[in-house]
Design an enzyme around this catalytic site. Structure first.
Site, mmCIF file in Angstrom:
data_model
loop_
_atom_site.group_PDB
_atom_site.id
_atom_site.type_symbol
_atom_site.label_atom_id
_atom_site.label_comp_id
_atom_site.label_asym_id
_atom_site.label_seq_id
_atom_site.Cartn_x
_atom_site.Cartn_y
_atom_site.Cartn_z
ATOM 1 C CD GLU A 14 31.698 29.166 44.015
ATOM 2 O OE1 GLU A 14 31.880 30.234 44.630
ATOM 3 O OE2 GLU A 14 32.110 28.059 44.415
ATOM 4 C CB VAL A 15 30.396 35.411 40.607
ATOM 5 C CG1 VAL A 15 29.827 36.791 40.322
ATOM 6 C CG2 VAL A 15 30.456 35.155 42.120
ATOM 7 C CG ASN A 26 37.138 28.897 38.094
ATOM 8 O OD1 ASN A 26 37.968 28.111 37.654
ATOM 9 N ND2 ASN A 26 37.173 29.351 39.330
ATOM 10 N NE ARG A 77 44.572 43.219 48.954
ATOM 11 C CZ ARG A 77 45.645 43.035 48.183
ATOM 12 N NH1 ARG A 77 45.815 41.900 47.538
ATOM 13 N NH2 ARG A 77 46.559 43.986 48.042
ATOM 14 C CG ASP A 78 38.149 35.531 46.142
ATOM 15 O OD1 ASP A 78 37.820 35.228 44.983
ATOM 16 O OD2 ASP A 78 37.586 35.059 47.162
ATOM 17 C CB ILE A 79 35.107 37.862 49.992
ATOM 18 C CG1 ILE A 79 34.636 38.439 51.308
ATOM 19 C CG2 ILE A 79 34.365 36.586 49.651
ATOM 20 C CD1 ILE A 79 33.198 38.945 51.277
ATOM 21 C CG HIS A 83 35.281 36.256 38.282
ATOM 22 N ND1 HIS A 83 33.977 35.939 37.947
ATOM 23 C CD2 HIS A 83 35.747 35.209 39.003
ATOM 24 C CE1 HIS A 83 33.675 34.760 38.457
ATOM 25 N NE2 HIS A 83 34.729 34.289 39.100
ATOM 26 C CG HIS A 127 39.886 33.389 40.290
ATOM 27 N ND1 HIS A 127 39.388 33.379 41.576
ATOM 28 C CD2 HIS A 127 38.868 33.014 39.491
ATOM 29 C CE1 HIS A 127 38.113 32.992 41.552
ATOM 30 N NE2 HIS A 127 37.775 32.760 40.291
HETATM 31 P P1 AMP Z 1 34.210 31.649 40.657
HETATM 32 O O1 AMP Z 1 33.985 30.369 41.418
HETATM 33 O O2 AMP Z 1 35.308 31.544 39.656
HETATM 34 O O3 AMP Z 1 32.922 32.203 40.091
HETATM 35 O O4 AMP Z 1 34.761 32.677 41.723
HETATM 36 C C1 AMP Z 1 33.961 33.548 42.443
HETATM 37 C C2 AMP Z 1 34.843 34.171 43.489
HETATM 38 O O5 AMP Z 1 34.209 35.321 43.996
HETATM 39 C C3 AMP Z 1 35.123 33.238 44.682
HETATM 40 O O6 AMP Z 1 36.537 33.029 44.799
HETATM 41 C C4 AMP Z 1 34.551 34.011 45.867
HETATM 42 O O7 AMP Z 1 35.322 33.882 47.041
HETATM 43 C C5 AMP Z 1 34.558 35.451 45.339
HETATM 44 N N1 AMP Z 1 33.593 36.357 45.963
HETATM 45 C C6 AMP Z 1 32.281 36.118 46.216
HETATM 46 N N2 AMP Z 1 31.708 37.203 46.769
HETATM 47 C C7 AMP Z 1 32.687 38.151 46.865
HETATM 48 C C8 AMP Z 1 32.729 39.490 47.356
HETATM 49 N N3 AMP Z 1 31.636 40.093 47.858
HETATM 50 N N4 AMP Z 1 33.902 40.158 47.310
HETATM 51 C C9 AMP Z 1 35.006 39.560 46.817
HETATM 52 N N5 AMP Z 1 35.039 38.307 46.322
HETATM 53 C C10 AMP Z 1 33.895 37.599 46.352
#
Ligand code: AMP
Length: 116
Positions: free
Chosen positions: A96-97, A88, A30-32, A101, A103
């Site tokens: 961002e990560v 993304n 689950r997304d945080i 991944h 969504h």
């Molecule tokens: P993106 O902007 O597509 O890279 O999405 C990164 C997603 O990772 C965002 O929706 C964040 O809320 C999610 N995220 C960041 N850290 C964590 C975590 N520790 N556990 C779960 N989701 C996370």
């Protein structure tokens, strides 16, 4: 595996996550900061920076990511009303990560694809 990649650390169990599906090659959690009633992230356990890199390097593995996303959508009850699957990618894509991944978003009408 990348030592300080956030999602590699989740795969290794170094950072807690609410895992909803765990296969040999993928994890869904689950997304945080959920943006919808259901918001699950699906990742390959192996590190790839983004979906374009993964799709070209290992088409079988991206198919497994997609299969996990579909099973998650089914288990979360999203198939009847529909859902959204988003990768993304890069700076303009708002990624961002830097560990690929998907969504999986649903559970309510999600509105237009892009804000204007
Ligand atoms: P993106 O902007 O597509 O890279 O999405 C990164 C997603 O990772 C965002 O929706 C964040 O809320 C999610 N995220 C960041 N850290 C964590 C975590 N520790 N556990 C779960 N989701 C996370």
């Amino acid at each position: 595996m990348e030592a300080d990649c956030l999602f590699c650390r989740i795969v290794r169990g170094e950072i807690p996550a609410t895992v909803v599906r765990d296969t040999e090659t993928t994890v869904a959690f689950r997304d945080i900061q959920p943006k919808a009633p259901v918001h699950v992230l699906v990742i390959p356990k192996e590190h790839y920076a983004d979906v374009a890199t993964l799709a070209q390097a290992d088409p079988t593995l991206i198919a497994e990511v997609m299969e996990t996303a579909a099973v998650v959508a089914e288990h979360e009850g999203l198939l009847a009303d529909g859902f959204r699957l988003i990768f993304n990618t890069g700076a303009y894509g708002g990624q961002e990560v830097a560990h690929v991944h998907a969504h999986v978003l649903g559970g309510a009408p999600l509105g237009p694809m892009l804000a204007r």
